[in-house]
Motif scaffolding. Structure first.
Motif, PDB file in Angstrom:
ATOM      1  N   ASN A   6      28.470  54.052  60.947  1.00 21.69           N
ATOM      2  CA  ASN A   6      28.313  52.700  61.487  1.00 21.69           C
ATOM      3  C   ASN A   6      29.271  52.408  62.646  1.00 21.69           C
ATOM      4  N   HIS A   7      29.881  53.453  63.196  1.00 20.03           N
ATOM      5  CA  HIS A   7      30.815  53.241  64.296  1.00 20.03           C
ATOM      6  C   HIS A   7      30.611  54.306  65.374  1.00 20.03           C
ATOM      7  N   LEU A   8      31.240  54.096  66.521  1.00 20.60           N
ATOM      8  CA  LEU A   8      31.071  54.971  67.674  1.00 20.60           C
ATOM      9  C   LEU A   8      31.910  56.229  67.538  1.00 20.60           C
ATOM     10  N   ALA A   9      31.258  57.365  67.734  1.00 25.08           N
ATOM     11  CA  ALA A   9      31.944  58.659  67.666  1.00 25.08           C
ATOM     12  C   ALA A   9      31.592  59.482  68.897  1.00 25.08           C
ATOM     13  N   GLY A  10      32.132  60.682  68.968  1.00 25.21           N
ATOM     14  CA  GLY A  10      31.936  61.522  70.144  1.00 25.21           C
ATOM     15  C   GLY A  10      33.046  61.267  71.155  1.00 25.21           C
ATOM     16  N   SER A  11      32.914  61.837  72.341  1.00 27.46           N
ATOM     17  CA  SER A  11      33.964  61.689  73.351  1.00 27.46           C
ATOM     18  C   SER A  11      34.168  60.232  73.740  1.00 27.46           C
ATOM     19  N   ARG A  12      33.095  59.438  73.707  1.00 25.72           N
ATOM     20  CA  ARG A  12      33.217  58.015  74.017  1.00 25.72           C
ATOM     21  C   ARG A  12      34.023  57.279  72.935  1.00 25.72           C
ATOM     22  N   GLY A  13      33.798  57.641  71.682  1.00 25.08           N
ATOM     23  CA  GLY A  13      34.555  57.025  70.602  1.00 25.08           C
ATOM     24  C   GLY A  13      36.034  57.350  70.689  1.00 25.08           C
ATOM     25  N   VAL A  14      36.345  58.601  71.002  1.00 26.81           N
ATOM     26  CA  VAL A  14      37.740  59.014  71.163  1.00 26.81           C
ATOM     27  C   VAL A  14      38.359  58.315  72.366  1.00 26.81           C
ATOM     28  N   GLN A  15      37.587  58.186  73.458  1.00 23.38           N
ATOM     29  CA  GLN A  15      38.072  57.486  74.652  1.00 23.38           C
ATOM     30  C   GLN A  15      38.464  56.052  74.318  1.00 23.38           C
ATOM     31  N   MET A  16      37.608  55.362  73.555  1.00 21.60           N
ATOM     32  CA  MET A  16      37.897  53.973  73.201  1.00 21.60           C
ATOM     33  C   MET A  16      39.150  53.869  72.346  1.00 21.60           C
ATOM     34  N   PHE A  17      39.277  54.752  71.349  1.00 21.99           N
ATOM     35  CA  PHE A  17      40.434  54.729  70.466  1.00 21.99           C
ATOM     36  C   PHE A  17      41.726  55.000  71.248  1.00 21.99           C
ATOM     37  N   GLU A  59      35.210  66.397  68.950  1.00 24.11           N
ATOM     38  CA  GLU A  59      36.381  66.280  69.818  1.00 24.11           C
ATOM     39  C   GLU A  59      37.667  66.742  69.144  1.00 24.11           C
ATOM     40  N   ARG A  60      37.646  66.758  67.796  1.00 24.62           N
ATOM     41  CA  ARG A  60      38.824  67.113  67.004  1.00 24.62           C
ATOM     42  C   ARG A  60      39.989  66.159  67.265  1.00 24.62           C
ATOM     43  N   GLU A  61      39.670  64.940  67.645  1.00 25.91           N
ATOM     44  CA  GLU A  61      40.641  63.877  67.817  1.00 25.91           C
ATOM     45  C   GLU A  61      40.143  62.655  67.062  1.00 25.91           C
ATOM     46  N   THR A  62      40.937  61.600  67.053  1.00 21.20           N
ATOM     47  CA  THR A  62      40.608  60.428  66.237  1.00 21.20           C
ATOM     48  C   THR A  62      39.741  59.429  66.983  1.00 21.20           C
ATOM     49  N   HIS A  63      38.753  58.877  66.255  1.00 18.10           N
ATOM     50  CA  HIS A  63      38.043  57.710  66.753  1.00 18.10           C
ATOM     51  C   HIS A  63      38.179  56.594  65.708  1.00 18.10           C
ATOM     52  N   LEU A  64      37.733  55.403  66.054  1.00 14.17           N
ATOM     53  CA  LEU A  64      37.975  54.223  65.226  1.00 14.17           C
ATOM     54  C   LEU A  64      36.839  53.951  64.248  1.00 14.17           C
ATOM     55  N   ALA A  65      37.195  53.904  62.960  1.00 16.18           N
ATOM     56  CA  ALA A  65      36.234  53.548  61.911  1.00 16.18           C
ATOM     57  C   ALA A  65      36.701  52.236  61.268  1.00 16.18           C
ATOM     58  N   GLY A  66      36.178  51.929  60.091  1.00 16.88           N
ATOM     59  CA  GLY A  66      36.537  50.682  59.432  1.00 16.88           C
ATOM     60  C   GLY A  66      35.702  49.519  59.950  1.00 16.88           C
ATOM     61  N   LYS A  67      36.014  48.321  59.478  1.00 20.91           N
ATOM     62  CA  LYS A  67      35.243  47.138  59.863  1.00 20.91           C
ATOM     63  C   LYS A  67      35.308  46.876  61.362  1.00 20.91           C
ATOM     64  N   LEU A  68      36.456  47.137  61.977  1.00 21.83           N
ATOM     65  CA  LEU A  68      36.575  46.903  63.411  1.00 21.83           C
ATOM     66  C   LEU A  68      35.747  47.912  64.203  1.00 21.83           C
ATOM     67  N   GLY A  69      35.745  49.167  63.764  1.00 22.59           N
ATOM     68  CA  GLY A  69      34.921  50.175  64.429  1.00 22.59           C
ATOM     69  C   GLY A  69      33.451  49.793  64.391  1.00 22.59           C
ATOM     70  N   ARG A  70      33.001  49.316  63.244  1.00 19.51           N
ATOM     71  CA  ARG A  70      31.607  48.879  63.104  1.00 19.51           C
ATOM     72  C   ARG A  70      31.324  47.675  64.002  1.00 19.51           C
ATOM     73  N   ALA A  71      32.266  46.718  64.021  1.00 15.82           N
ATOM     74  CA  ALA A  71      32.079  45.510  64.820  1.00 15.82           C
ATOM     75  C   ALA A  71      32.057  45.823  66.320  1.00 15.82           C
ATOM     76  N   MET A  72      32.890  46.759  66.756  1.00 17.75           N
ATOM     77  CA  MET A  72      32.922  47.134  68.166  1.00 17.75           C
ATOM     78  C   MET A  72      31.583  47.740  68.595  1.00 17.75           C
ATOM     79  N   LEU A  73      31.033  48.620  67.774  1.00 17.28           N
ATOM     80  CA  LEU A  73      29.740  49.233  68.092  1.00 17.28           C
ATOM     81  C   LEU A  73      28.647  48.169  68.140  1.00 17.28           C
ATOM     82  N   THR A  74      28.638  47.285  67.151  1.00 17.49           N
ATOM     83  CA  THR A  74      27.631  46.227  67.102  1.00 17.49           C
ATOM     84  C   THR A  74      27.724  45.322  68.324  1.00 17.49           C
ATOM     85  N   ARG A  75      28.949  44.966  68.703  1.00 19.11           N
ATOM     86  CA  ARG A  75      29.136  44.081  69.844  1.00 19.11           C
ATOM     87  C   ARG A  75      28.685  44.743  71.137  1.00 19.11           C
TER      88      ARG A  75
END
Length: 226
Positions: free
Chosen positions: A115-126, A178-194
């Motif tokens: 339910n959240h953004l992953a991949g290089s874009r997800g890592v970029q955001m984090f 990417e083998r790096e961290t991206h953002l999950a949790g309620k905020l990760g879901r909310a960011m993707l939805t927004r």
């Protein structure tokens, strides 16, 4: 017999190739029917039904009825978190699927991780949110700072509404490609939805791929310049 959680039982459930494919298909966050999961796994509907019974008994998936149909989904974000970490472990050890194609690059660039953004874009955001002081990280946790709270509110996220559920607000998730961290949790879901609401991105049907619009790509890079 030793005390403690039985990880062998969970590992056996995930380890079957057909069940692994079914669970991976559910990482899109979309509920699927048994027939759809059978096609994803390349097995017969009868075999898929047998596998789903085992996954239900192991509490890895849940089922919801709507009319005459039953829809299956992952039982929770903790299951998705484990699957994403296993994907990262497999990729790091060179255990990759043999079929490759044009979609692979898109999947690595931006995809849904449950339910959240992953991949290089997800890592970029984090990474950008860390550098901008919006997120504060410790060894195994992520916290939203006061500056981050102001940013999220300005971005149109109702943080007060997010606080009503027991799930963690921020959660680090190891990105398998990417083998790096991206953002999950309620905020990760909310960011993707927004970002979907304001037209920055669209989800590709029957896929985990996320595709940014031309405007969205520009706005995303401007906001989350790492």
């Amino acid at each position: 017999m030793r005390d403690g959680p039985d990880i062998a039982q969970i590992a056996a459930l995930i380890g079957d190739p057909a069940r692994a494919n079914m669970l991976t298909a559910l990482m899109s966050g979309k509920a699927l029917t048994a027939g759809e999961l059978a096609r994803e796994a390349g097995i017969s509907p009868q075999t898929a039904s047998s596998h789903l019974k085992k996954l239900l008994a192991g509490s890895l998936v849940r089922v919801r009825g709507q009319g005459r149909h039953k829809y299956y989904g992952l039982s929770g974000e903790d299951v998705a978190h484990v699957l994403e970490n296993l994907m990262g472990l497999a990729a790091g050890r060179g255990h990759l699927r043999t079929q490759t194609g044009p979609k692979d690059a898109e999947l690595r660039s931006a995809r849904v991780c449950y339910n959240h953004l992953a991949g290089s874009r997800g890592v970029q955001m984090f990474t950008a949110m860390q550098k901008q002081g919006y997120l504060e990280t410790t060894e195994d946790a992520v916290h939203l700072t006061e500056e981050g709270t102001q940013f999220c509110t300005g971005f149109g996220i109702d943080l007060e509404g997010l606080g009503r559920s027991r799930a963690p607000l921020c959660r680090p998730c190891l990105d398998w490609s990417e083998r790096e961290t991206h953002l999950a949790g309620k905020l990760g879901r909310a960011m993707l939805t927004r970002m979907e609401e304001i037209g920055w991105l669209v989800r590709i049907p029957d896929s985990r791929i996320i595709r940014f619009t031309r405007t969205g790509e520009t706005e995303f890079d401007a906001q989350f310049s790492a």
